[in-house]
Motif scaffolding. Structure first.
Motif, PDB file in Angstrom:
ATOM      1  N   LYS A  97      48.701  46.447  34.691  1.00 40.90           N
ATOM      2  CA  LYS A  97      47.365  45.987  35.074  1.00 40.90           C
ATOM      3  C   LYS A  97      46.937  44.808  34.201  1.00 40.90           C
ATOM      4  O   LYS A  97      47.284  44.721  33.038  1.00 40.90           O
ATOM      5  CB  LYS A  97      46.370  47.137  34.992  1.00 40.90           C
ATOM      6  CG  LYS A  97      46.628  48.158  36.084  1.00 40.90           C
ATOM      7  CD  LYS A  97      45.608  49.253  36.118  1.00 40.90           C
ATOM      8  CE  LYS A  97      45.941  50.202  37.249  1.00 40.90           C
ATOM      9  NZ  LYS A  97      45.097  51.359  37.257  1.00 40.90           N
ATOM     10  N   GLY A 100      47.905  40.024  36.865  1.00 33.81           N
ATOM     11  CA  GLY A 100      47.804  39.222  38.077  1.00 33.81           C
ATOM     12  C   GLY A 100      48.563  39.759  39.275  1.00 33.81           C
ATOM     13  O   GLY A 100      48.513  39.170  40.355  1.00 33.81           O
ATOM     14  N   LYS A 103      46.128  40.789  42.197  1.00 34.26           N
ATOM     15  CA  LYS A 103      45.548  39.602  42.827  1.00 34.26           C
ATOM     16  C   LYS A 103      46.579  38.920  43.725  1.00 34.26           C
ATOM     17  O   LYS A 103      46.279  38.564  44.864  1.00 34.26           O
ATOM     18  CB  LYS A 103      45.051  38.638  41.745  1.00 34.26           C
ATOM     19  CG  LYS A 103      44.377  37.414  42.284  1.00 34.26           C
ATOM     20  CD  LYS A 103      43.854  36.545  41.153  1.00 34.26           C
ATOM     21  CE  LYS A 103      43.175  35.304  41.691  1.00 34.26           C
ATOM     22  NZ  LYS A 103      42.640  34.462  40.626  1.00 34.26           N
ATOM     23  N   GLU A 104      47.797  38.747  43.231  1.00 32.86           N
ATOM     24  CA  GLU A 104      48.852  38.115  44.036  1.00 32.86           C
ATOM     25  C   GLU A 104      49.194  38.960  45.255  1.00 32.86           C
ATOM     26  O   GLU A 104      49.449  38.420  46.339  1.00 32.86           O
ATOM     27  CB  GLU A 104      50.110  37.889  43.198  1.00 32.86           C
ATOM     28  CG  GLU A 104      50.016  36.700  42.274  1.00 32.86           C
ATOM     29  CD  GLU A 104      51.361  36.387  41.628  1.00 32.86           C
ATOM     30  OE1 GLU A 104      52.349  36.141  42.363  1.00 32.86           O
ATOM     31  OE2 GLU A 104      51.409  36.400  40.383  1.00 32.86           O
ATOM     32  N   LEU A 106      47.166  40.929  46.899  1.00 27.36           N
ATOM     33  CA  LEU A 106      46.087  40.764  47.876  1.00 27.36           C
ATOM     34  C   LEU A 106      46.169  39.400  48.554  1.00 27.36           C
ATOM     35  O   LEU A 106      45.876  39.282  49.752  1.00 27.36           O
ATOM     36  CB  LEU A 106      44.719  40.963  47.234  1.00 27.36           C
ATOM     37  CG  LEU A 106      44.352  42.398  46.850  1.00 27.36           C
ATOM     38  CD1 LEU A 106      42.934  42.441  46.290  1.00 27.36           C
ATOM     39  CD2 LEU A 106      44.491  43.351  48.027  1.00 27.36           C
ATOM     40  N   GLN A 107      46.560  38.365  47.832  1.00 27.46           N
ATOM     41  CA  GLN A 107      46.742  37.047  48.450  1.00 27.46           C
ATOM     42  C   GLN A 107      47.870  37.092  49.490  1.00 27.46           C
ATOM     43  O   GLN A 107      47.755  36.519  50.580  1.00 27.46           O
ATOM     44  CB  GLN A 107      47.014  35.986  47.380  1.00 27.46           C
ATOM     45  CG  GLN A 107      45.792  35.690  46.537  1.00 27.46           C
ATOM     46  CD  GLN A 107      46.103  34.834  45.313  1.00 27.46           C
ATOM     47  OE1 GLN A 107      47.257  34.603  44.964  1.00 27.46           O
ATOM     48  NE2 GLN A 107      45.041  34.377  44.658  1.00 27.46           N
ATOM     49  N   PHE A 134      37.446  45.346  40.904  1.00 30.36           N
ATOM     50  CA  PHE A 134      38.540  44.418  41.167  1.00 30.36           C
ATOM     51  C   PHE A 134      38.443  43.883  42.593  1.00 30.36           C
ATOM     52  O   PHE A 134      38.534  42.674  42.823  1.00 30.36           O
ATOM     53  CB  PHE A 134      39.898  45.086  40.935  1.00 30.36           C
ATOM     54  CG  PHE A 134      41.044  44.308  41.500  1.00 30.36           C
ATOM     55  CD1 PHE A 134      41.440  43.102  40.927  1.00 30.36           C
ATOM     56  CD2 PHE A 134      41.721  44.764  42.621  1.00 30.36           C
ATOM     57  CE1 PHE A 134      42.490  42.364  41.468  1.00 30.36           C
ATOM     58  CE2 PHE A 134      42.770  44.036  43.159  1.00 30.36           C
ATOM     59  CZ  PHE A 134      43.148  42.830  42.583  1.00 30.36           C
ATOM     60  N   TYR A 135      38.261  44.790  43.560  1.00 31.56           N
ATOM     61  CA  TYR A 135      38.166  44.351  44.953  1.00 31.56           C
ATOM     62  C   TYR A 135      36.991  43.389  45.135  1.00 31.56           C
ATOM     63  O   TYR A 135      37.129  42.374  45.817  1.00 31.56           O
ATOM     64  CB  TYR A 135      38.030  45.538  45.900  1.00 31.56           C
ATOM     65  CG  TYR A 135      39.254  46.419  45.954  1.00 31.56           C
ATOM     66  CD1 TYR A 135      40.503  45.886  46.282  1.00 31.56           C
ATOM     67  CD2 TYR A 135      39.180  47.780  45.687  1.00 31.56           C
ATOM     68  CE1 TYR A 135      41.631  46.685  46.329  1.00 31.56           C
ATOM     69  CE2 TYR A 135      40.304  48.578  45.740  1.00 31.56           C
ATOM     70  CZ  TYR A 135      41.522  48.028  46.060  1.00 31.56           C
ATOM     71  OH  TYR A 135      42.644  48.822  46.112  1.00 31.56           O
ATOM     72  N   SER A 137      35.769  41.394  42.953  1.00 32.03           N
ATOM     73  CA  SER A 137      36.133  40.112  42.330  1.00 32.03           C
ATOM     74  C   SER A 137      37.058  39.294  43.235  1.00 32.03           C
ATOM     75  O   SER A 137      37.177  38.081  43.063  1.00 32.03           O
ATOM     76  CB  SER A 137      36.793  40.329  40.963  1.00 32.03           C
ATOM     77  OG  SER A 137      38.145  40.747  41.104  1.00 32.03           O
ATOM     78  N   GLN A 138      37.680  39.956  44.210  1.00 34.34           N
ATOM     79  CA  GLN A 138      38.588  39.276  45.136  1.00 34.34           C
ATOM     80  C   GLN A 138      37.931  39.011  46.491  1.00 34.34           C
ATOM     81  O   GLN A 138      38.610  38.649  47.456  1.00 34.34           O
ATOM     82  CB  GLN A 138      39.866  40.106  45.318  1.00 34.34           C
ATOM     83  CG  GLN A 138      40.635  40.340  44.032  1.00 34.34           C
ATOM     84  CD  GLN A 138      40.968  39.042  43.321  1.00 34.34           C
ATOM     85  OE1 GLN A 138      41.586  38.153  43.877  1.00 34.34           O
ATOM     86  NE2 GLN A 138      40.529  38.921  42.067  1.00 34.34           N
TER      87      GLN A 138
END
Length: 167
Positions: A97, A100, A103-104, A106-107, A134-135, A137-138
């Protein structure tokens, strides 16, 4: 980070990554009995195997390209509802955790959703799980909540979140 599409041979690895992640993420949220029940039900060989056979359900293993280690996985289903992909599972082992990977992943999911014609991603997150932050923030937002009976006297008390893909 490298994403590798999971196959039936990866089921034991998915089960191990889920357990390692859950024991960290849910230790303060769920009872041991509920955690064991959910892991047995949601991550049985038969359950994951049926997902892997479904044409719209995809699992990808998250691998650290530098070390070669598997850090987690993502599981999602295109066309869960009209125009909507459901992110059923995204879990990282505790030691990965903040690097990144989430985040990657989810991208990557955003790209896959666009490519498959959906324009919305939905997910459920436990109301006491820090992953909600976290979600958000995305770009995800809460659109509802619910308490879901999952059997054996247990419930999931979740926020319903969504992300809209702008085409």
């Amino acid at each position: 980070m490298k994403l590798i599409q999971a196959e039936k041979k990866d089921i034991p690895l998915i089960q191990d990554l889920a357990r390692r992640s859950w024991e960290n993420a849910y230790a303060e949220i769920l009872s041991t009995d509920q955690m064991e029940y959910m892991l047995e039900e949601m991550y049985s060989e038969a359950e994951i195997g049926s997902h892997l056979e479904h044409p719209d359900y995809h699992y990808y293993m998250i691998q650290d390209e530098n070390s070669g280690s598997y850090e987690g996985f993502i599981g999602y289903q295109h066309h869960y509802e009209e125009g909507t992909t459901k992110l059923h599972r995204i879990y990282l082992v505790p030691e990965s955790k903040g690097k990144g990977f989430g985040k990657e992943a989810l991208q990557f999911l955003n790209h896959q959703v666009s490519e498959n014609g959906d324009s919305r991603i939905i997910l459920n997150v436990n109301k006491f799980n820090a992953a909600k932050n976290f979600y958000e923030s995305q770009g995800y937002s809460v659109y509802g909540d619910g308490v879901f009976d999952i059997g054996n006297g247990f419930v999931m008390d979740d926020y319903l979140m969504e992300f809209l893909i702008h085409k």
